[in-house]
Design a protein around this motif. Structure first.
Motif, PDB file in Angstrom:
ATOM      1  N   ILE A 406       0.757  -1.108  -0.244  1.00  0.00           N
ATOM      2  CA  ILE A 406      -0.136   0.025   0.111  1.00  0.00           C
ATOM      3  C   ILE A 406       0.893   1.286  -0.018  1.00  0.00           C
ATOM      4  CG2 ILE A 406      -1.554   1.390   1.341  1.00  0.00           C
ATOM      5  CD1 ILE A 406      -2.840  -1.454   2.329  1.00  0.00           C
ATOM      6  N   ARG A 407       2.030   1.199   0.740  1.00  0.00           N
ATOM      7  CA  ARG A 407       2.646   2.451   0.972  1.00  0.00           C
ATOM      8  C   ARG A 407       3.566   2.608  -0.612  1.00  0.00           C
ATOM      9  NH1 ARG A 407       7.014   1.543   3.493  1.00  0.00           N
ATOM     10  NH2 ARG A 407       6.597  -0.498   4.620  1.00  0.00           N
ATOM     11  N   GLU A 408       3.938   1.739  -1.221  1.00  0.00           N
ATOM     12  CA  GLU A 408       4.728   1.718  -2.678  1.00  0.00           C
ATOM     13  C   GLU A 408       3.429   2.301  -3.541  1.00  0.00           C
ATOM     14  OE1 GLU A 408       6.921  -1.149  -3.875  1.00  0.00           O
ATOM     15  OE2 GLU A 408       8.499  -0.869  -2.451  1.00  0.00           O
ATOM     16  N   MET A 409       2.391   1.773  -3.449  1.00  0.00           N
ATOM     17  CA  MET A 409       1.116   2.121  -4.300  1.00  0.00           C
ATOM     18  C   MET A 409       0.881   3.702  -4.185  1.00  0.00           C
ATOM     19  SD  MET A 409      -0.448   0.363  -6.580  1.00  0.00           S
ATOM     20  CE  MET A 409      -1.932   1.080  -6.812  1.00  0.00           C
ATOM     21  N   LEU A 410       0.782   4.258  -2.920  1.00  0.00           N
ATOM     22  CA  LEU A 410       0.745   5.412  -2.424  1.00  0.00           C
ATOM     23  C   LEU A 410       2.026   6.339  -3.002  1.00  0.00           C
ATOM     24  CD1 LEU A 410      -0.779   5.514   1.235  1.00  0.00           C
ATOM     25  CD2 LEU A 410      -1.899   6.107  -0.820  1.00  0.00           C
ATOM     26  N   GLU A 411       3.474   5.841  -2.859  1.00  0.00           N
ATOM     27  CA  GLU A 411       4.266   6.653  -3.406  1.00  0.00           C
ATOM     28  C   GLU A 411       4.376   6.555  -4.922  1.00  0.00           C
ATOM     29  OE1 GLU A 411       9.217   5.803  -3.520  1.00  0.00           O
ATOM     30  OE2 GLU A 411       7.956   4.249  -2.625  1.00  0.00           O
ATOM     31  N   LEU A 412       3.966   5.489  -5.610  1.00  0.00           N
ATOM     32  CA  LEU A 412       3.715   5.645  -7.046  1.00  0.00           C
ATOM     33  C   LEU A 412       2.647   6.763  -7.486  1.00  0.00           C
ATOM     34  CD1 LEU A 412       4.390   4.588  -9.930  1.00  0.00           C
ATOM     35  CD2 LEU A 412       2.713   2.898  -9.622  1.00  0.00           C
ATOM     36  N   GLU A 512       7.617  -4.419 -21.008  1.00  0.00           N
ATOM     37  CA  GLU A 512       6.082  -4.632 -20.079  1.00  0.00           C
ATOM     38  C   GLU A 512       6.669  -4.510 -18.318  1.00  0.00           C
ATOM     39  OE1 GLU A 512       4.285  -8.412 -20.803  1.00  0.00           O
ATOM     40  OE2 GLU A 512       3.746  -7.369 -23.153  1.00  0.00           O
ATOM     41  N   ILE A 513       7.907  -4.930 -18.387  1.00  0.00           N
ATOM     42  CA  ILE A 513       8.416  -5.050 -16.948  1.00  0.00           C
ATOM     43  C   ILE A 513       8.224  -3.629 -16.155  1.00  0.00           C
ATOM     44  CG2 ILE A 513       9.669  -7.157 -17.352  1.00  0.00           C
ATOM     45  CD1 ILE A 513      12.098  -5.204 -17.441  1.00  0.00           C
ATOM     46  N   TRP A 514       8.407  -2.601 -16.948  1.00  0.00           N
ATOM     47  CA  TRP A 514       8.123  -1.422 -16.424  1.00  0.00           C
ATOM     48  C   TRP A 514       6.824  -0.887 -15.906  1.00  0.00           C
ATOM     49  CZ3 TRP A 514      12.811   0.377 -15.452  1.00  0.00           C
ATOM     50  CH2 TRP A 514      13.897  -0.052 -16.350  1.00  0.00           C
ATOM     51  N   GLN A 515       5.793  -1.603 -16.164  1.00  0.00           N
ATOM     52  CA  GLN A 515       4.649  -1.232 -15.983  1.00  0.00           C
ATOM     53  C   GLN A 515       4.141  -1.934 -14.175  1.00  0.00           C
ATOM     54  OE1 GLN A 515       2.672   0.855 -17.483  1.00  0.00           O
ATOM     55  NE2 GLN A 515       4.151   0.949 -18.817  1.00  0.00           N
ATOM     56  N   PRO A 516       3.367  -1.581 -13.549  1.00  0.00           N
ATOM     57  CA  PRO A 516       3.139  -2.085 -12.192  1.00  0.00           C
ATOM     58  C   PRO A 516       2.441  -3.461 -12.417  1.00  0.00           C
ATOM     59  CG  PRO A 516       1.846   0.076 -12.458  1.00  0.00           C
ATOM     60  CD  PRO A 516       2.497  -0.185 -13.957  1.00  0.00           C
ATOM     61  N   TYR A 517       3.226  -4.528 -11.629  1.00  0.00           N
ATOM     62  CA  TYR A 517       2.781  -5.671 -11.225  1.00  0.00           C
ATOM     63  C   TYR A 517       3.317  -6.466 -12.708  1.00  0.00           C
ATOM     64  CZ  TYR A 517       0.208  -3.926  -7.447  1.00  0.00           C
ATOM     65  OH  TYR A 517      -0.171  -3.280  -6.308  1.00  0.00           O
ATOM     66  N   SER A 535       8.265   0.227 -11.707  1.00  0.00           N
ATOM     67  CA  SER A 535       7.177   1.084 -12.075  1.00  0.00           C
ATOM     68  C   SER A 535       7.893   2.507 -11.361  1.00  0.00           C
ATOM     69  CB  SER A 535       5.926   0.628 -11.799  1.00  0.00           C
ATOM     70  OG  SER A 535       4.931   1.613 -12.269  1.00  0.00           O
ATOM     71  N   ILE A 536       7.957   2.378 -10.205  1.00  0.00           N
ATOM     72  CA  ILE A 536       8.436   3.634  -9.423  1.00  0.00           C
ATOM     73  C   ILE A 536       9.658   4.322 -10.013  1.00  0.00           C
ATOM     74  CG2 ILE A 536       9.263   4.351  -7.312  1.00  0.00           C
ATOM     75  CD1 ILE A 536       7.249   2.443  -5.788  1.00  0.00           C
ATOM     76  N   SER A 537      10.552   3.357 -10.157  1.00  0.00           N
ATOM     77  CA  SER A 537      11.819   3.888 -10.885  1.00  0.00           C
ATOM     78  C   SER A 537      11.378   4.481 -12.321  1.00  0.00           C
ATOM     79  CB  SER A 537      12.720   2.774 -11.383  1.00  0.00           C
ATOM     80  OG  SER A 537      13.308   2.000 -10.036  1.00  0.00           O
ATOM     81  N   ARG A 538      10.594   3.909 -13.185  1.00  0.00           N
ATOM     82  CA  ARG A 538      10.405   4.387 -14.405  1.00  0.00           C
ATOM     83  C   ARG A 538       9.733   5.809 -14.349  1.00  0.00           C
ATOM     84  NH1 ARG A 538       5.310   5.130 -16.234  1.00  0.00           N
ATOM     85  NH2 ARG A 538       4.455   3.769 -14.879  1.00  0.00           N
ATOM     86  N   THR A 539       8.810   5.827 -13.115  1.00  0.00           N
ATOM     87  CA  THR A 539       8.170   7.176 -13.283  1.00  0.00           C
ATOM     88  C   THR A 539       9.139   8.323 -12.774  1.00  0.00           C
ATOM     89  OG1 THR A 539       6.075   6.028 -12.327  1.00  0.00           O
ATOM     90  CG2 THR A 539       6.291   8.304 -11.541  1.00  0.00           C
ATOM     91  N   ILE A 540      10.161   7.856 -11.977  1.00  0.00           N
ATOM     92  CA  ILE A 540      10.999   9.183 -11.365  1.00  0.00           C
ATOM     93  C   ILE A 540      12.150   9.315 -12.501  1.00  0.00           C
ATOM     94  CG2 ILE A 540      13.186   9.119  -9.941  1.00  0.00           C
ATOM     95  CD1 ILE A 540      11.882   7.668  -7.788  1.00  0.00           C
ATOM     96  N   LEU A 541      12.440   8.320 -13.383  1.00  0.00           N
ATOM     97  CA  LEU A 541      13.318   8.728 -14.612  1.00  0.00           C
ATOM     98  C   LEU A 541      12.682   9.376 -15.630  1.00  0.00           C
ATOM     99  CD1 LEU A 541      14.887   5.018 -14.884  1.00  0.00           C
ATOM    100  CD2 LEU A 541      15.927   7.312 -14.026  1.00  0.00           C
ATOM    101  N   GLU A 542      11.388   9.257 -15.877  1.00  0.00           N
ATOM    102  CA  GLU A 542      10.729  10.240 -16.766  1.00  0.00           C
ATOM    103  C   GLU A 542      10.505  11.607 -16.262  1.00  0.00           C
ATOM    104  OE1 GLU A 542       7.124   8.007 -17.562  1.00  0.00           O
ATOM    105  OE2 GLU A 542       8.003   6.384 -19.183  1.00  0.00           O
TER     106      GLU A 542
END
Length: 564
Positions: A406-412, A512-517, A535-542
């Motif tokens: 849940i915390r990582e979902m909130l972080e994303l 596909e591996i960059w998408q959640p789950y 997915s979190i890494s992808r969002t930060i890099l973008e």
């Protein structure tokens, strides 16, 4: 199939809407342009009428006596014949009247002829007159003569036909009208040319087989002349129905009398939706007198009538604007349709992504919830009481796992929002990697995994987020590196690479591996991760606009991003 249907629907609706707007705008522009052209043509006729009336005034002035009356009406009419060029306009009919509304001159289909009226010593005086060919020749002869007069051949070398000369051999004068006896047609051939290709000289010999005889029998009393010539001016062909109607307008004395008492405005009649007839009356020398008996009075009147098809006048502008705007609207429709379809695809992808994320989250939470539920039930029913601590420990572990998900979902979600505040500073990737390597040193030792780092670089970034990306890369590598494997970090001036030995990722899964789950291993039960790290890494890099990716290498996988 559904996508193609939706694409067609989007394109059709966009094109239909823009085409309707295009038609409405173009119709409005067309009406506006035609109305403006109507005003312009009225002003043009006024300017033309003023010029013509000034010339008419000059001719009349030469024949006015001290009382402003015409001294010799016949000579005046012949002078108007001589000066007919000032009224040469195929779109316009003109008539000149005396102040008492007697006709002096009007445009007609008559041919203009010149001849030697009389001589004084060695000086010849040229006279002019009208020849109405329809009175003396049949239809076939009229067509032939008309073709000769209007012929405009383009000679290119000596001997080429350059035109025809029409000469009168014997004719009578009836006031200003000519009665022909014979007309000779002489073909004219080119003799020489200037350097630029223009005709310099030409000549011809009269032929006896090109003679037209009127058949008029003189009864005496009319002056007879031996030689004359027919001028090309005024012989542009017989009037059509429209010209005849205009001619009848300028020859209508009743209309003239009414207009003479209401000077000042150009009369405009609508003949068809885009065709107008203009009627304008001008007084002699552009001045009128006010008399008690007759109201407004002038020594002479000039009447001008013109028919204008406004659509013909605006056709070029309308065609250009319609075609240009159609191209612009078509381009806009294509761009708008393409963007709308892309938006639709993104929305569909987002909906699909949300559904997959929701399903995956439910799947990941279902397992720990089931475990918690089972252990809690055992505790409530006092089953295997000796394992109470074991049950409690597992409940706590699964609660922690759910909390982490849940915390990582909130972080994303926070990273993907627009409310994230970044603290940009100089960050050493080498220092970040050293801290992470120390953090997971014990786990690496337990699995006999060899970890190494090469190089360093300083980037402008948020230190916490940079550490999050590196941590996620390390954890992902740690999860997929077999016991005794290798993790190798390489940092250059432009690129950060994370290599781990082990199984390779199927090529179709690399994006596909960059998408959640989304994992290379579709079995979720065997992983300790949350499925959100990459997915979190992808969002930060973008967020930093850093290019990133994953690629298979010899005996392993490389994750990378560029920061230059």
């Amino acid at each position: 199939m559904k996508k193609d249907k939706m694409k067609r629907t989007i394109y059709m609706r966009t094109f239909s809407a823009l085409f309707a707007i295009y038609l409405a705008l173009m119709a409005g522009f067309g009406i506006f342009l035609i109305l403006q052209e109507k005003k312009v043509k009225g002003l043009e006729l006024g300017t033309f009428a003023l010029q013509v009336n000034n010339r008419v005034g000059e001719i009349l002035q030469e024949h006015m006596d001290s009382d402003n009356c015409v001294a010799d009406i016949l000579k005046l009419k012949k002078d108007f014949v001589r000066e007919s060029f000032f009224a040469a306009d195929s779109r316009t009919e003109l008539a000149v009247y005396t102040g008492d509304y007697d006709l002096i001159f009007h445009t007609s289909d008559n041919w203009i002829c010149s001849y030697t009226e009389y001589s004084e010593g060695s000086k010849n005086y040229i006279g002019y007159g009208y020849l109405n060919p329809e009175d003396w020749f049949n239809e076939k002869e009229l067509e032939e003569l008309d073709d000769f007069l209007r012929a405009e051949p383009k000679p290119e070398k000596p001997g080429d036909l350059a035109g025809y000369s029409l000469a009168l051999e014997g004719f009578w004068m009836d006031n200003e009208m000519i009665i022909p006896e014979k007309i000779y047609v002489t073909p004219i051939y080119a003799s020489s040319f200037y350097e630029n290709g223009d005709l310099e000289s030409s000549g011809g010999t009269r032929r006896d087989d090109m003679v037209y005889v009127s058949g008029y029998n003189s009864t005496g009393g009319l002056p007879y002349f031996k030689h004359g010539s027919i001028q090309p001016l005024g012989s542009s062909g017989r009037a059509d129905e429209k010209q005849l109607e205009l001619r009848s307008m300028v020859l209508n004395k009743e209309r003239l009398k009414e207009a003479s008492q209401q000077l000042g405005n150009t009369s405009c009649e609508r003949i068809s939706p885009v065709t107008y007839r203009y009627y304008l009356l001008m007084p002699y020398q552009n001045r009128v007198k006010v008399e008690e008996d007759s109201g407004l009075y002038s020594e002479a009147w000039t009447v001008i009538a013109r028919e204008v098809n406004l659509l013909d006048q605006c056709a070029g502008t309308l065609a250009f604007v319609w075609v240009s705007c159609f191209i612009a609207f078509l381009t806009a429709a294509l761009i708008l349709s393409a963007q709308t379809y892309k938006t639709y695809q993104k929305r569909e992808a987002l909906e699909r992504h949300r559904k997959e994320t929701t399903d995956a989250l439910a799947h990941d939470l279902k397992t720990p919830l089931s475990i918690i539920s089972g252990y809690a039930q055992n505790l409530l029913e006092n089953i295997n009481t000796e394992k109470r601590e074991y049950y409690a420990g597992n409940i706590r572990d699964n609660v922690d796992r759910m909390d982490k998900i849940i915390r990582e979902m909130l972080e994303l979600s926070k990273l993907e929002s627009d409310r994230l505040l970044l603290k940009i500073e100089d960050v050493s990737l080498g220092e970040v990697c050293n801290g992470i390597m120390n953090r997971y040193n014990q786990i690496c030792c337990e699995k006999s995994i060899t970890v190494s780092r090469e190089g360093d670089a300083v980037i402008k970034a948020d230190r916490t987020l940079a550490g999050r990306v590196t941590d996620n890369f390390f954890v992902n590598a740690l999860d997929h590196t077999p016991d005794g494997g290798t993790i190798r970090i390489r940092i250059t001036d432009t690129t950060f690479e994370f290599y781990n030995s082990g199984s390779r990722i199927p090529e179709e899964k690399l994006n596909e591996i960059w998408q959640p789950y989304q994992k290379a291993d579709t079995s979720r039960g065997n992983t300790k991760g949350t499925g959100l790290g990459l997915s979190i890494s992808r969002t930060i890099l973008e967020l930093y606009q850093f290019p990133y990716g994953a690629q298979n290498s010899d005996n392993g996988v490389i994750f990378w991003f560029k920061f230059a």
